[in-house]
Scaffold this motif. Structure first.
Motif, PDB file in Angstrom:
ATOM      1  N   ASN A  96      15.614  -4.905  24.302  1.00  0.00           N
ATOM      2  CA  ASN A  96      15.353  -5.630  25.552  1.00  0.00           C
ATOM      3  C   ASN A  96      16.620  -5.665  26.395  1.00  0.00           C
ATOM      4  O   ASN A  96      17.729  -5.758  25.857  1.00  0.00           O
ATOM      5  CB  ASN A  96      14.899  -7.050  25.229  1.00  0.00           C
ATOM      6  CG  ASN A  96      14.663  -7.888  26.461  1.00  0.00           C
ATOM      7  OD1 ASN A  96      15.532  -8.638  26.910  1.00  0.00           O
ATOM      8  ND2 ASN A  96      13.487  -7.755  27.029  1.00  0.00           N
ATOM      9  N   ALA A  97      16.442  -5.589  27.696  1.00  0.00           N
ATOM     10  CA  ALA A  97      17.593  -5.663  28.603  1.00  0.00           C
ATOM     11  C   ALA A  97      17.216  -6.478  29.830  1.00  0.00           C
ATOM     12  O   ALA A  97      16.086  -6.408  30.322  1.00  0.00           O
ATOM     13  CB  ALA A  97      18.035  -4.269  29.021  1.00  0.00           C
ATOM     14  N   GLY A  98      18.184  -7.245  30.313  1.00  0.00           N
ATOM     15  CA  GLY A  98      17.935  -8.075  31.476  1.00  0.00           C
ATOM     16  C   GLY A  98      19.045  -7.969  32.509  1.00  0.00           C
ATOM     17  O   GLY A  98      20.179  -7.639  32.169  1.00  0.00           O
ATOM     18  N   ARG A  99      18.708  -8.258  33.744  1.00  0.00           N
ATOM     19  CA  ARG A  99      19.670  -8.174  34.840  1.00  0.00           C
ATOM     20  C   ARG A  99      20.011  -9.539  35.406  1.00  0.00           C
ATOM     21  O   ARG A  99      20.752  -9.645  36.375  1.00  0.00           O
ATOM     22  CB  ARG A  99      19.109  -7.268  35.949  1.00  0.00           C
ATOM     23  CG  ARG A  99      18.965  -5.813  35.518  1.00  0.00           C
ATOM     24  CD  ARG A  99      18.179  -4.996  36.521  1.00  0.00           C
ATOM     25  NE  ARG A  99      16.754  -5.303  36.459  1.00  0.00           N
ATOM     26  CZ  ARG A  99      15.861  -4.749  37.270  1.00  0.00           C
ATOM     27  NH1 ARG A  99      16.231  -3.926  38.212  1.00  0.00           N
ATOM     28  NH2 ARG A  99      14.592  -5.063  37.147  1.00  0.00           N
ATOM     29  N   GLY A 100      19.483 -10.600  34.780  1.00  0.00           N
ATOM     30  CA  GLY A 100      19.752 -11.938  35.283  1.00  0.00           C
ATOM     31  C   GLY A 100      21.108 -12.464  34.864  1.00  0.00           C
ATOM     32  O   GLY A 100      21.778 -11.921  34.000  1.00  0.00           O
ATOM     33  N   ALA A 101      21.491 -13.564  35.483  1.00  0.00           N
ATOM     34  CA  ALA A 101      22.780 -14.183  35.193  1.00  0.00           C
ATOM     35  C   ALA A 101      22.812 -14.790  33.797  1.00  0.00           C
ATOM     36  O   ALA A 101      23.859 -14.852  33.156  1.00  0.00           O
ATOM     37  CB  ALA A 101      23.094 -15.241  36.242  1.00  0.00           C
ATOM     38  N   LYS A 102      21.663 -15.252  33.315  1.00  0.00           N
ATOM     39  CA  LYS A 102      21.590 -15.855  31.981  1.00  0.00           C
ATOM     40  C   LYS A 102      21.357 -14.760  30.940  1.00  0.00           C
ATOM     41  O   LYS A 102      20.216 -14.374  30.675  1.00  0.00           O
ATOM     42  CB  LYS A 102      20.482 -16.901  31.935  1.00  0.00           C
ATOM     43  CG  LYS A 102      20.751 -18.115  32.818  1.00  0.00           C
ATOM     44  CD  LYS A 102      19.654 -19.161  32.690  1.00  0.00           C
ATOM     45  CE  LYS A 102      19.955 -20.380  33.536  1.00  0.00           C
ATOM     46  NZ  LYS A 102      18.889 -21.420  33.423  1.00  0.00           N
TER      47      LYS A 102
END
Length: 120
Positions: A96-102
């Motif tokens: 999984n990968a995310g681009r959010g600050a958290k």
């Protein structure tokens, strides 16, 4: 858009080790948190380990001391070293990968999953 491709799953006996890899492509410069989730038959998907772009980590209690997450930002790749595997570690492991600050939050990009089976 971020694409994720996992590799490294397989069938092992209890006590053995496996190393999972996940390579990201696409808009990789925007990725913050990356992680591994797993889903056992009949159970909900759960977080196994996550890592921030700067290397902060978080693990589910059941794998602490046995699993290690790491990442190579230059290669846009995240790894999961799994030692002392147990039958209860069996499941499909998803990157999984995310681009959010958290960085610790679930991201919006998923890999196709790789099967890990641990026999007793």
């Amino acid at each position: 858009q971020v694409q994720l491709v996992e590799s490294g799953g397989g069938l092992v006996q209890a006590g053995e080790s496996l190393r999972l890899s996940c390579a990201a492509s696409g808009s990789t410069s925007a990725i913050n948190g990356m992680g591994w989730y797993r889903q056992a038959p009949g159970k909900q998907r759960e977080m196994v380990a996550v890592i921030s772009r700067l290397g902060s980590t978080n693990y589910v209690d059941s794998v602490k001391g046995r699993f290690t997450i790491s990442r190579d930002n230059a290669k846009n790749t995240v790894y999961l070293q799994m030692n002392s595997l147990k039958p209860e570690d069996t499941g499909v492991y998803y990157c999984n990968a995310g681009r959010g600050a958290k960085w610790i939050a679930v991201g919006d990009s998923w890999g196709q999953g790789t099967q890990v089976t641990v026999s007793s």
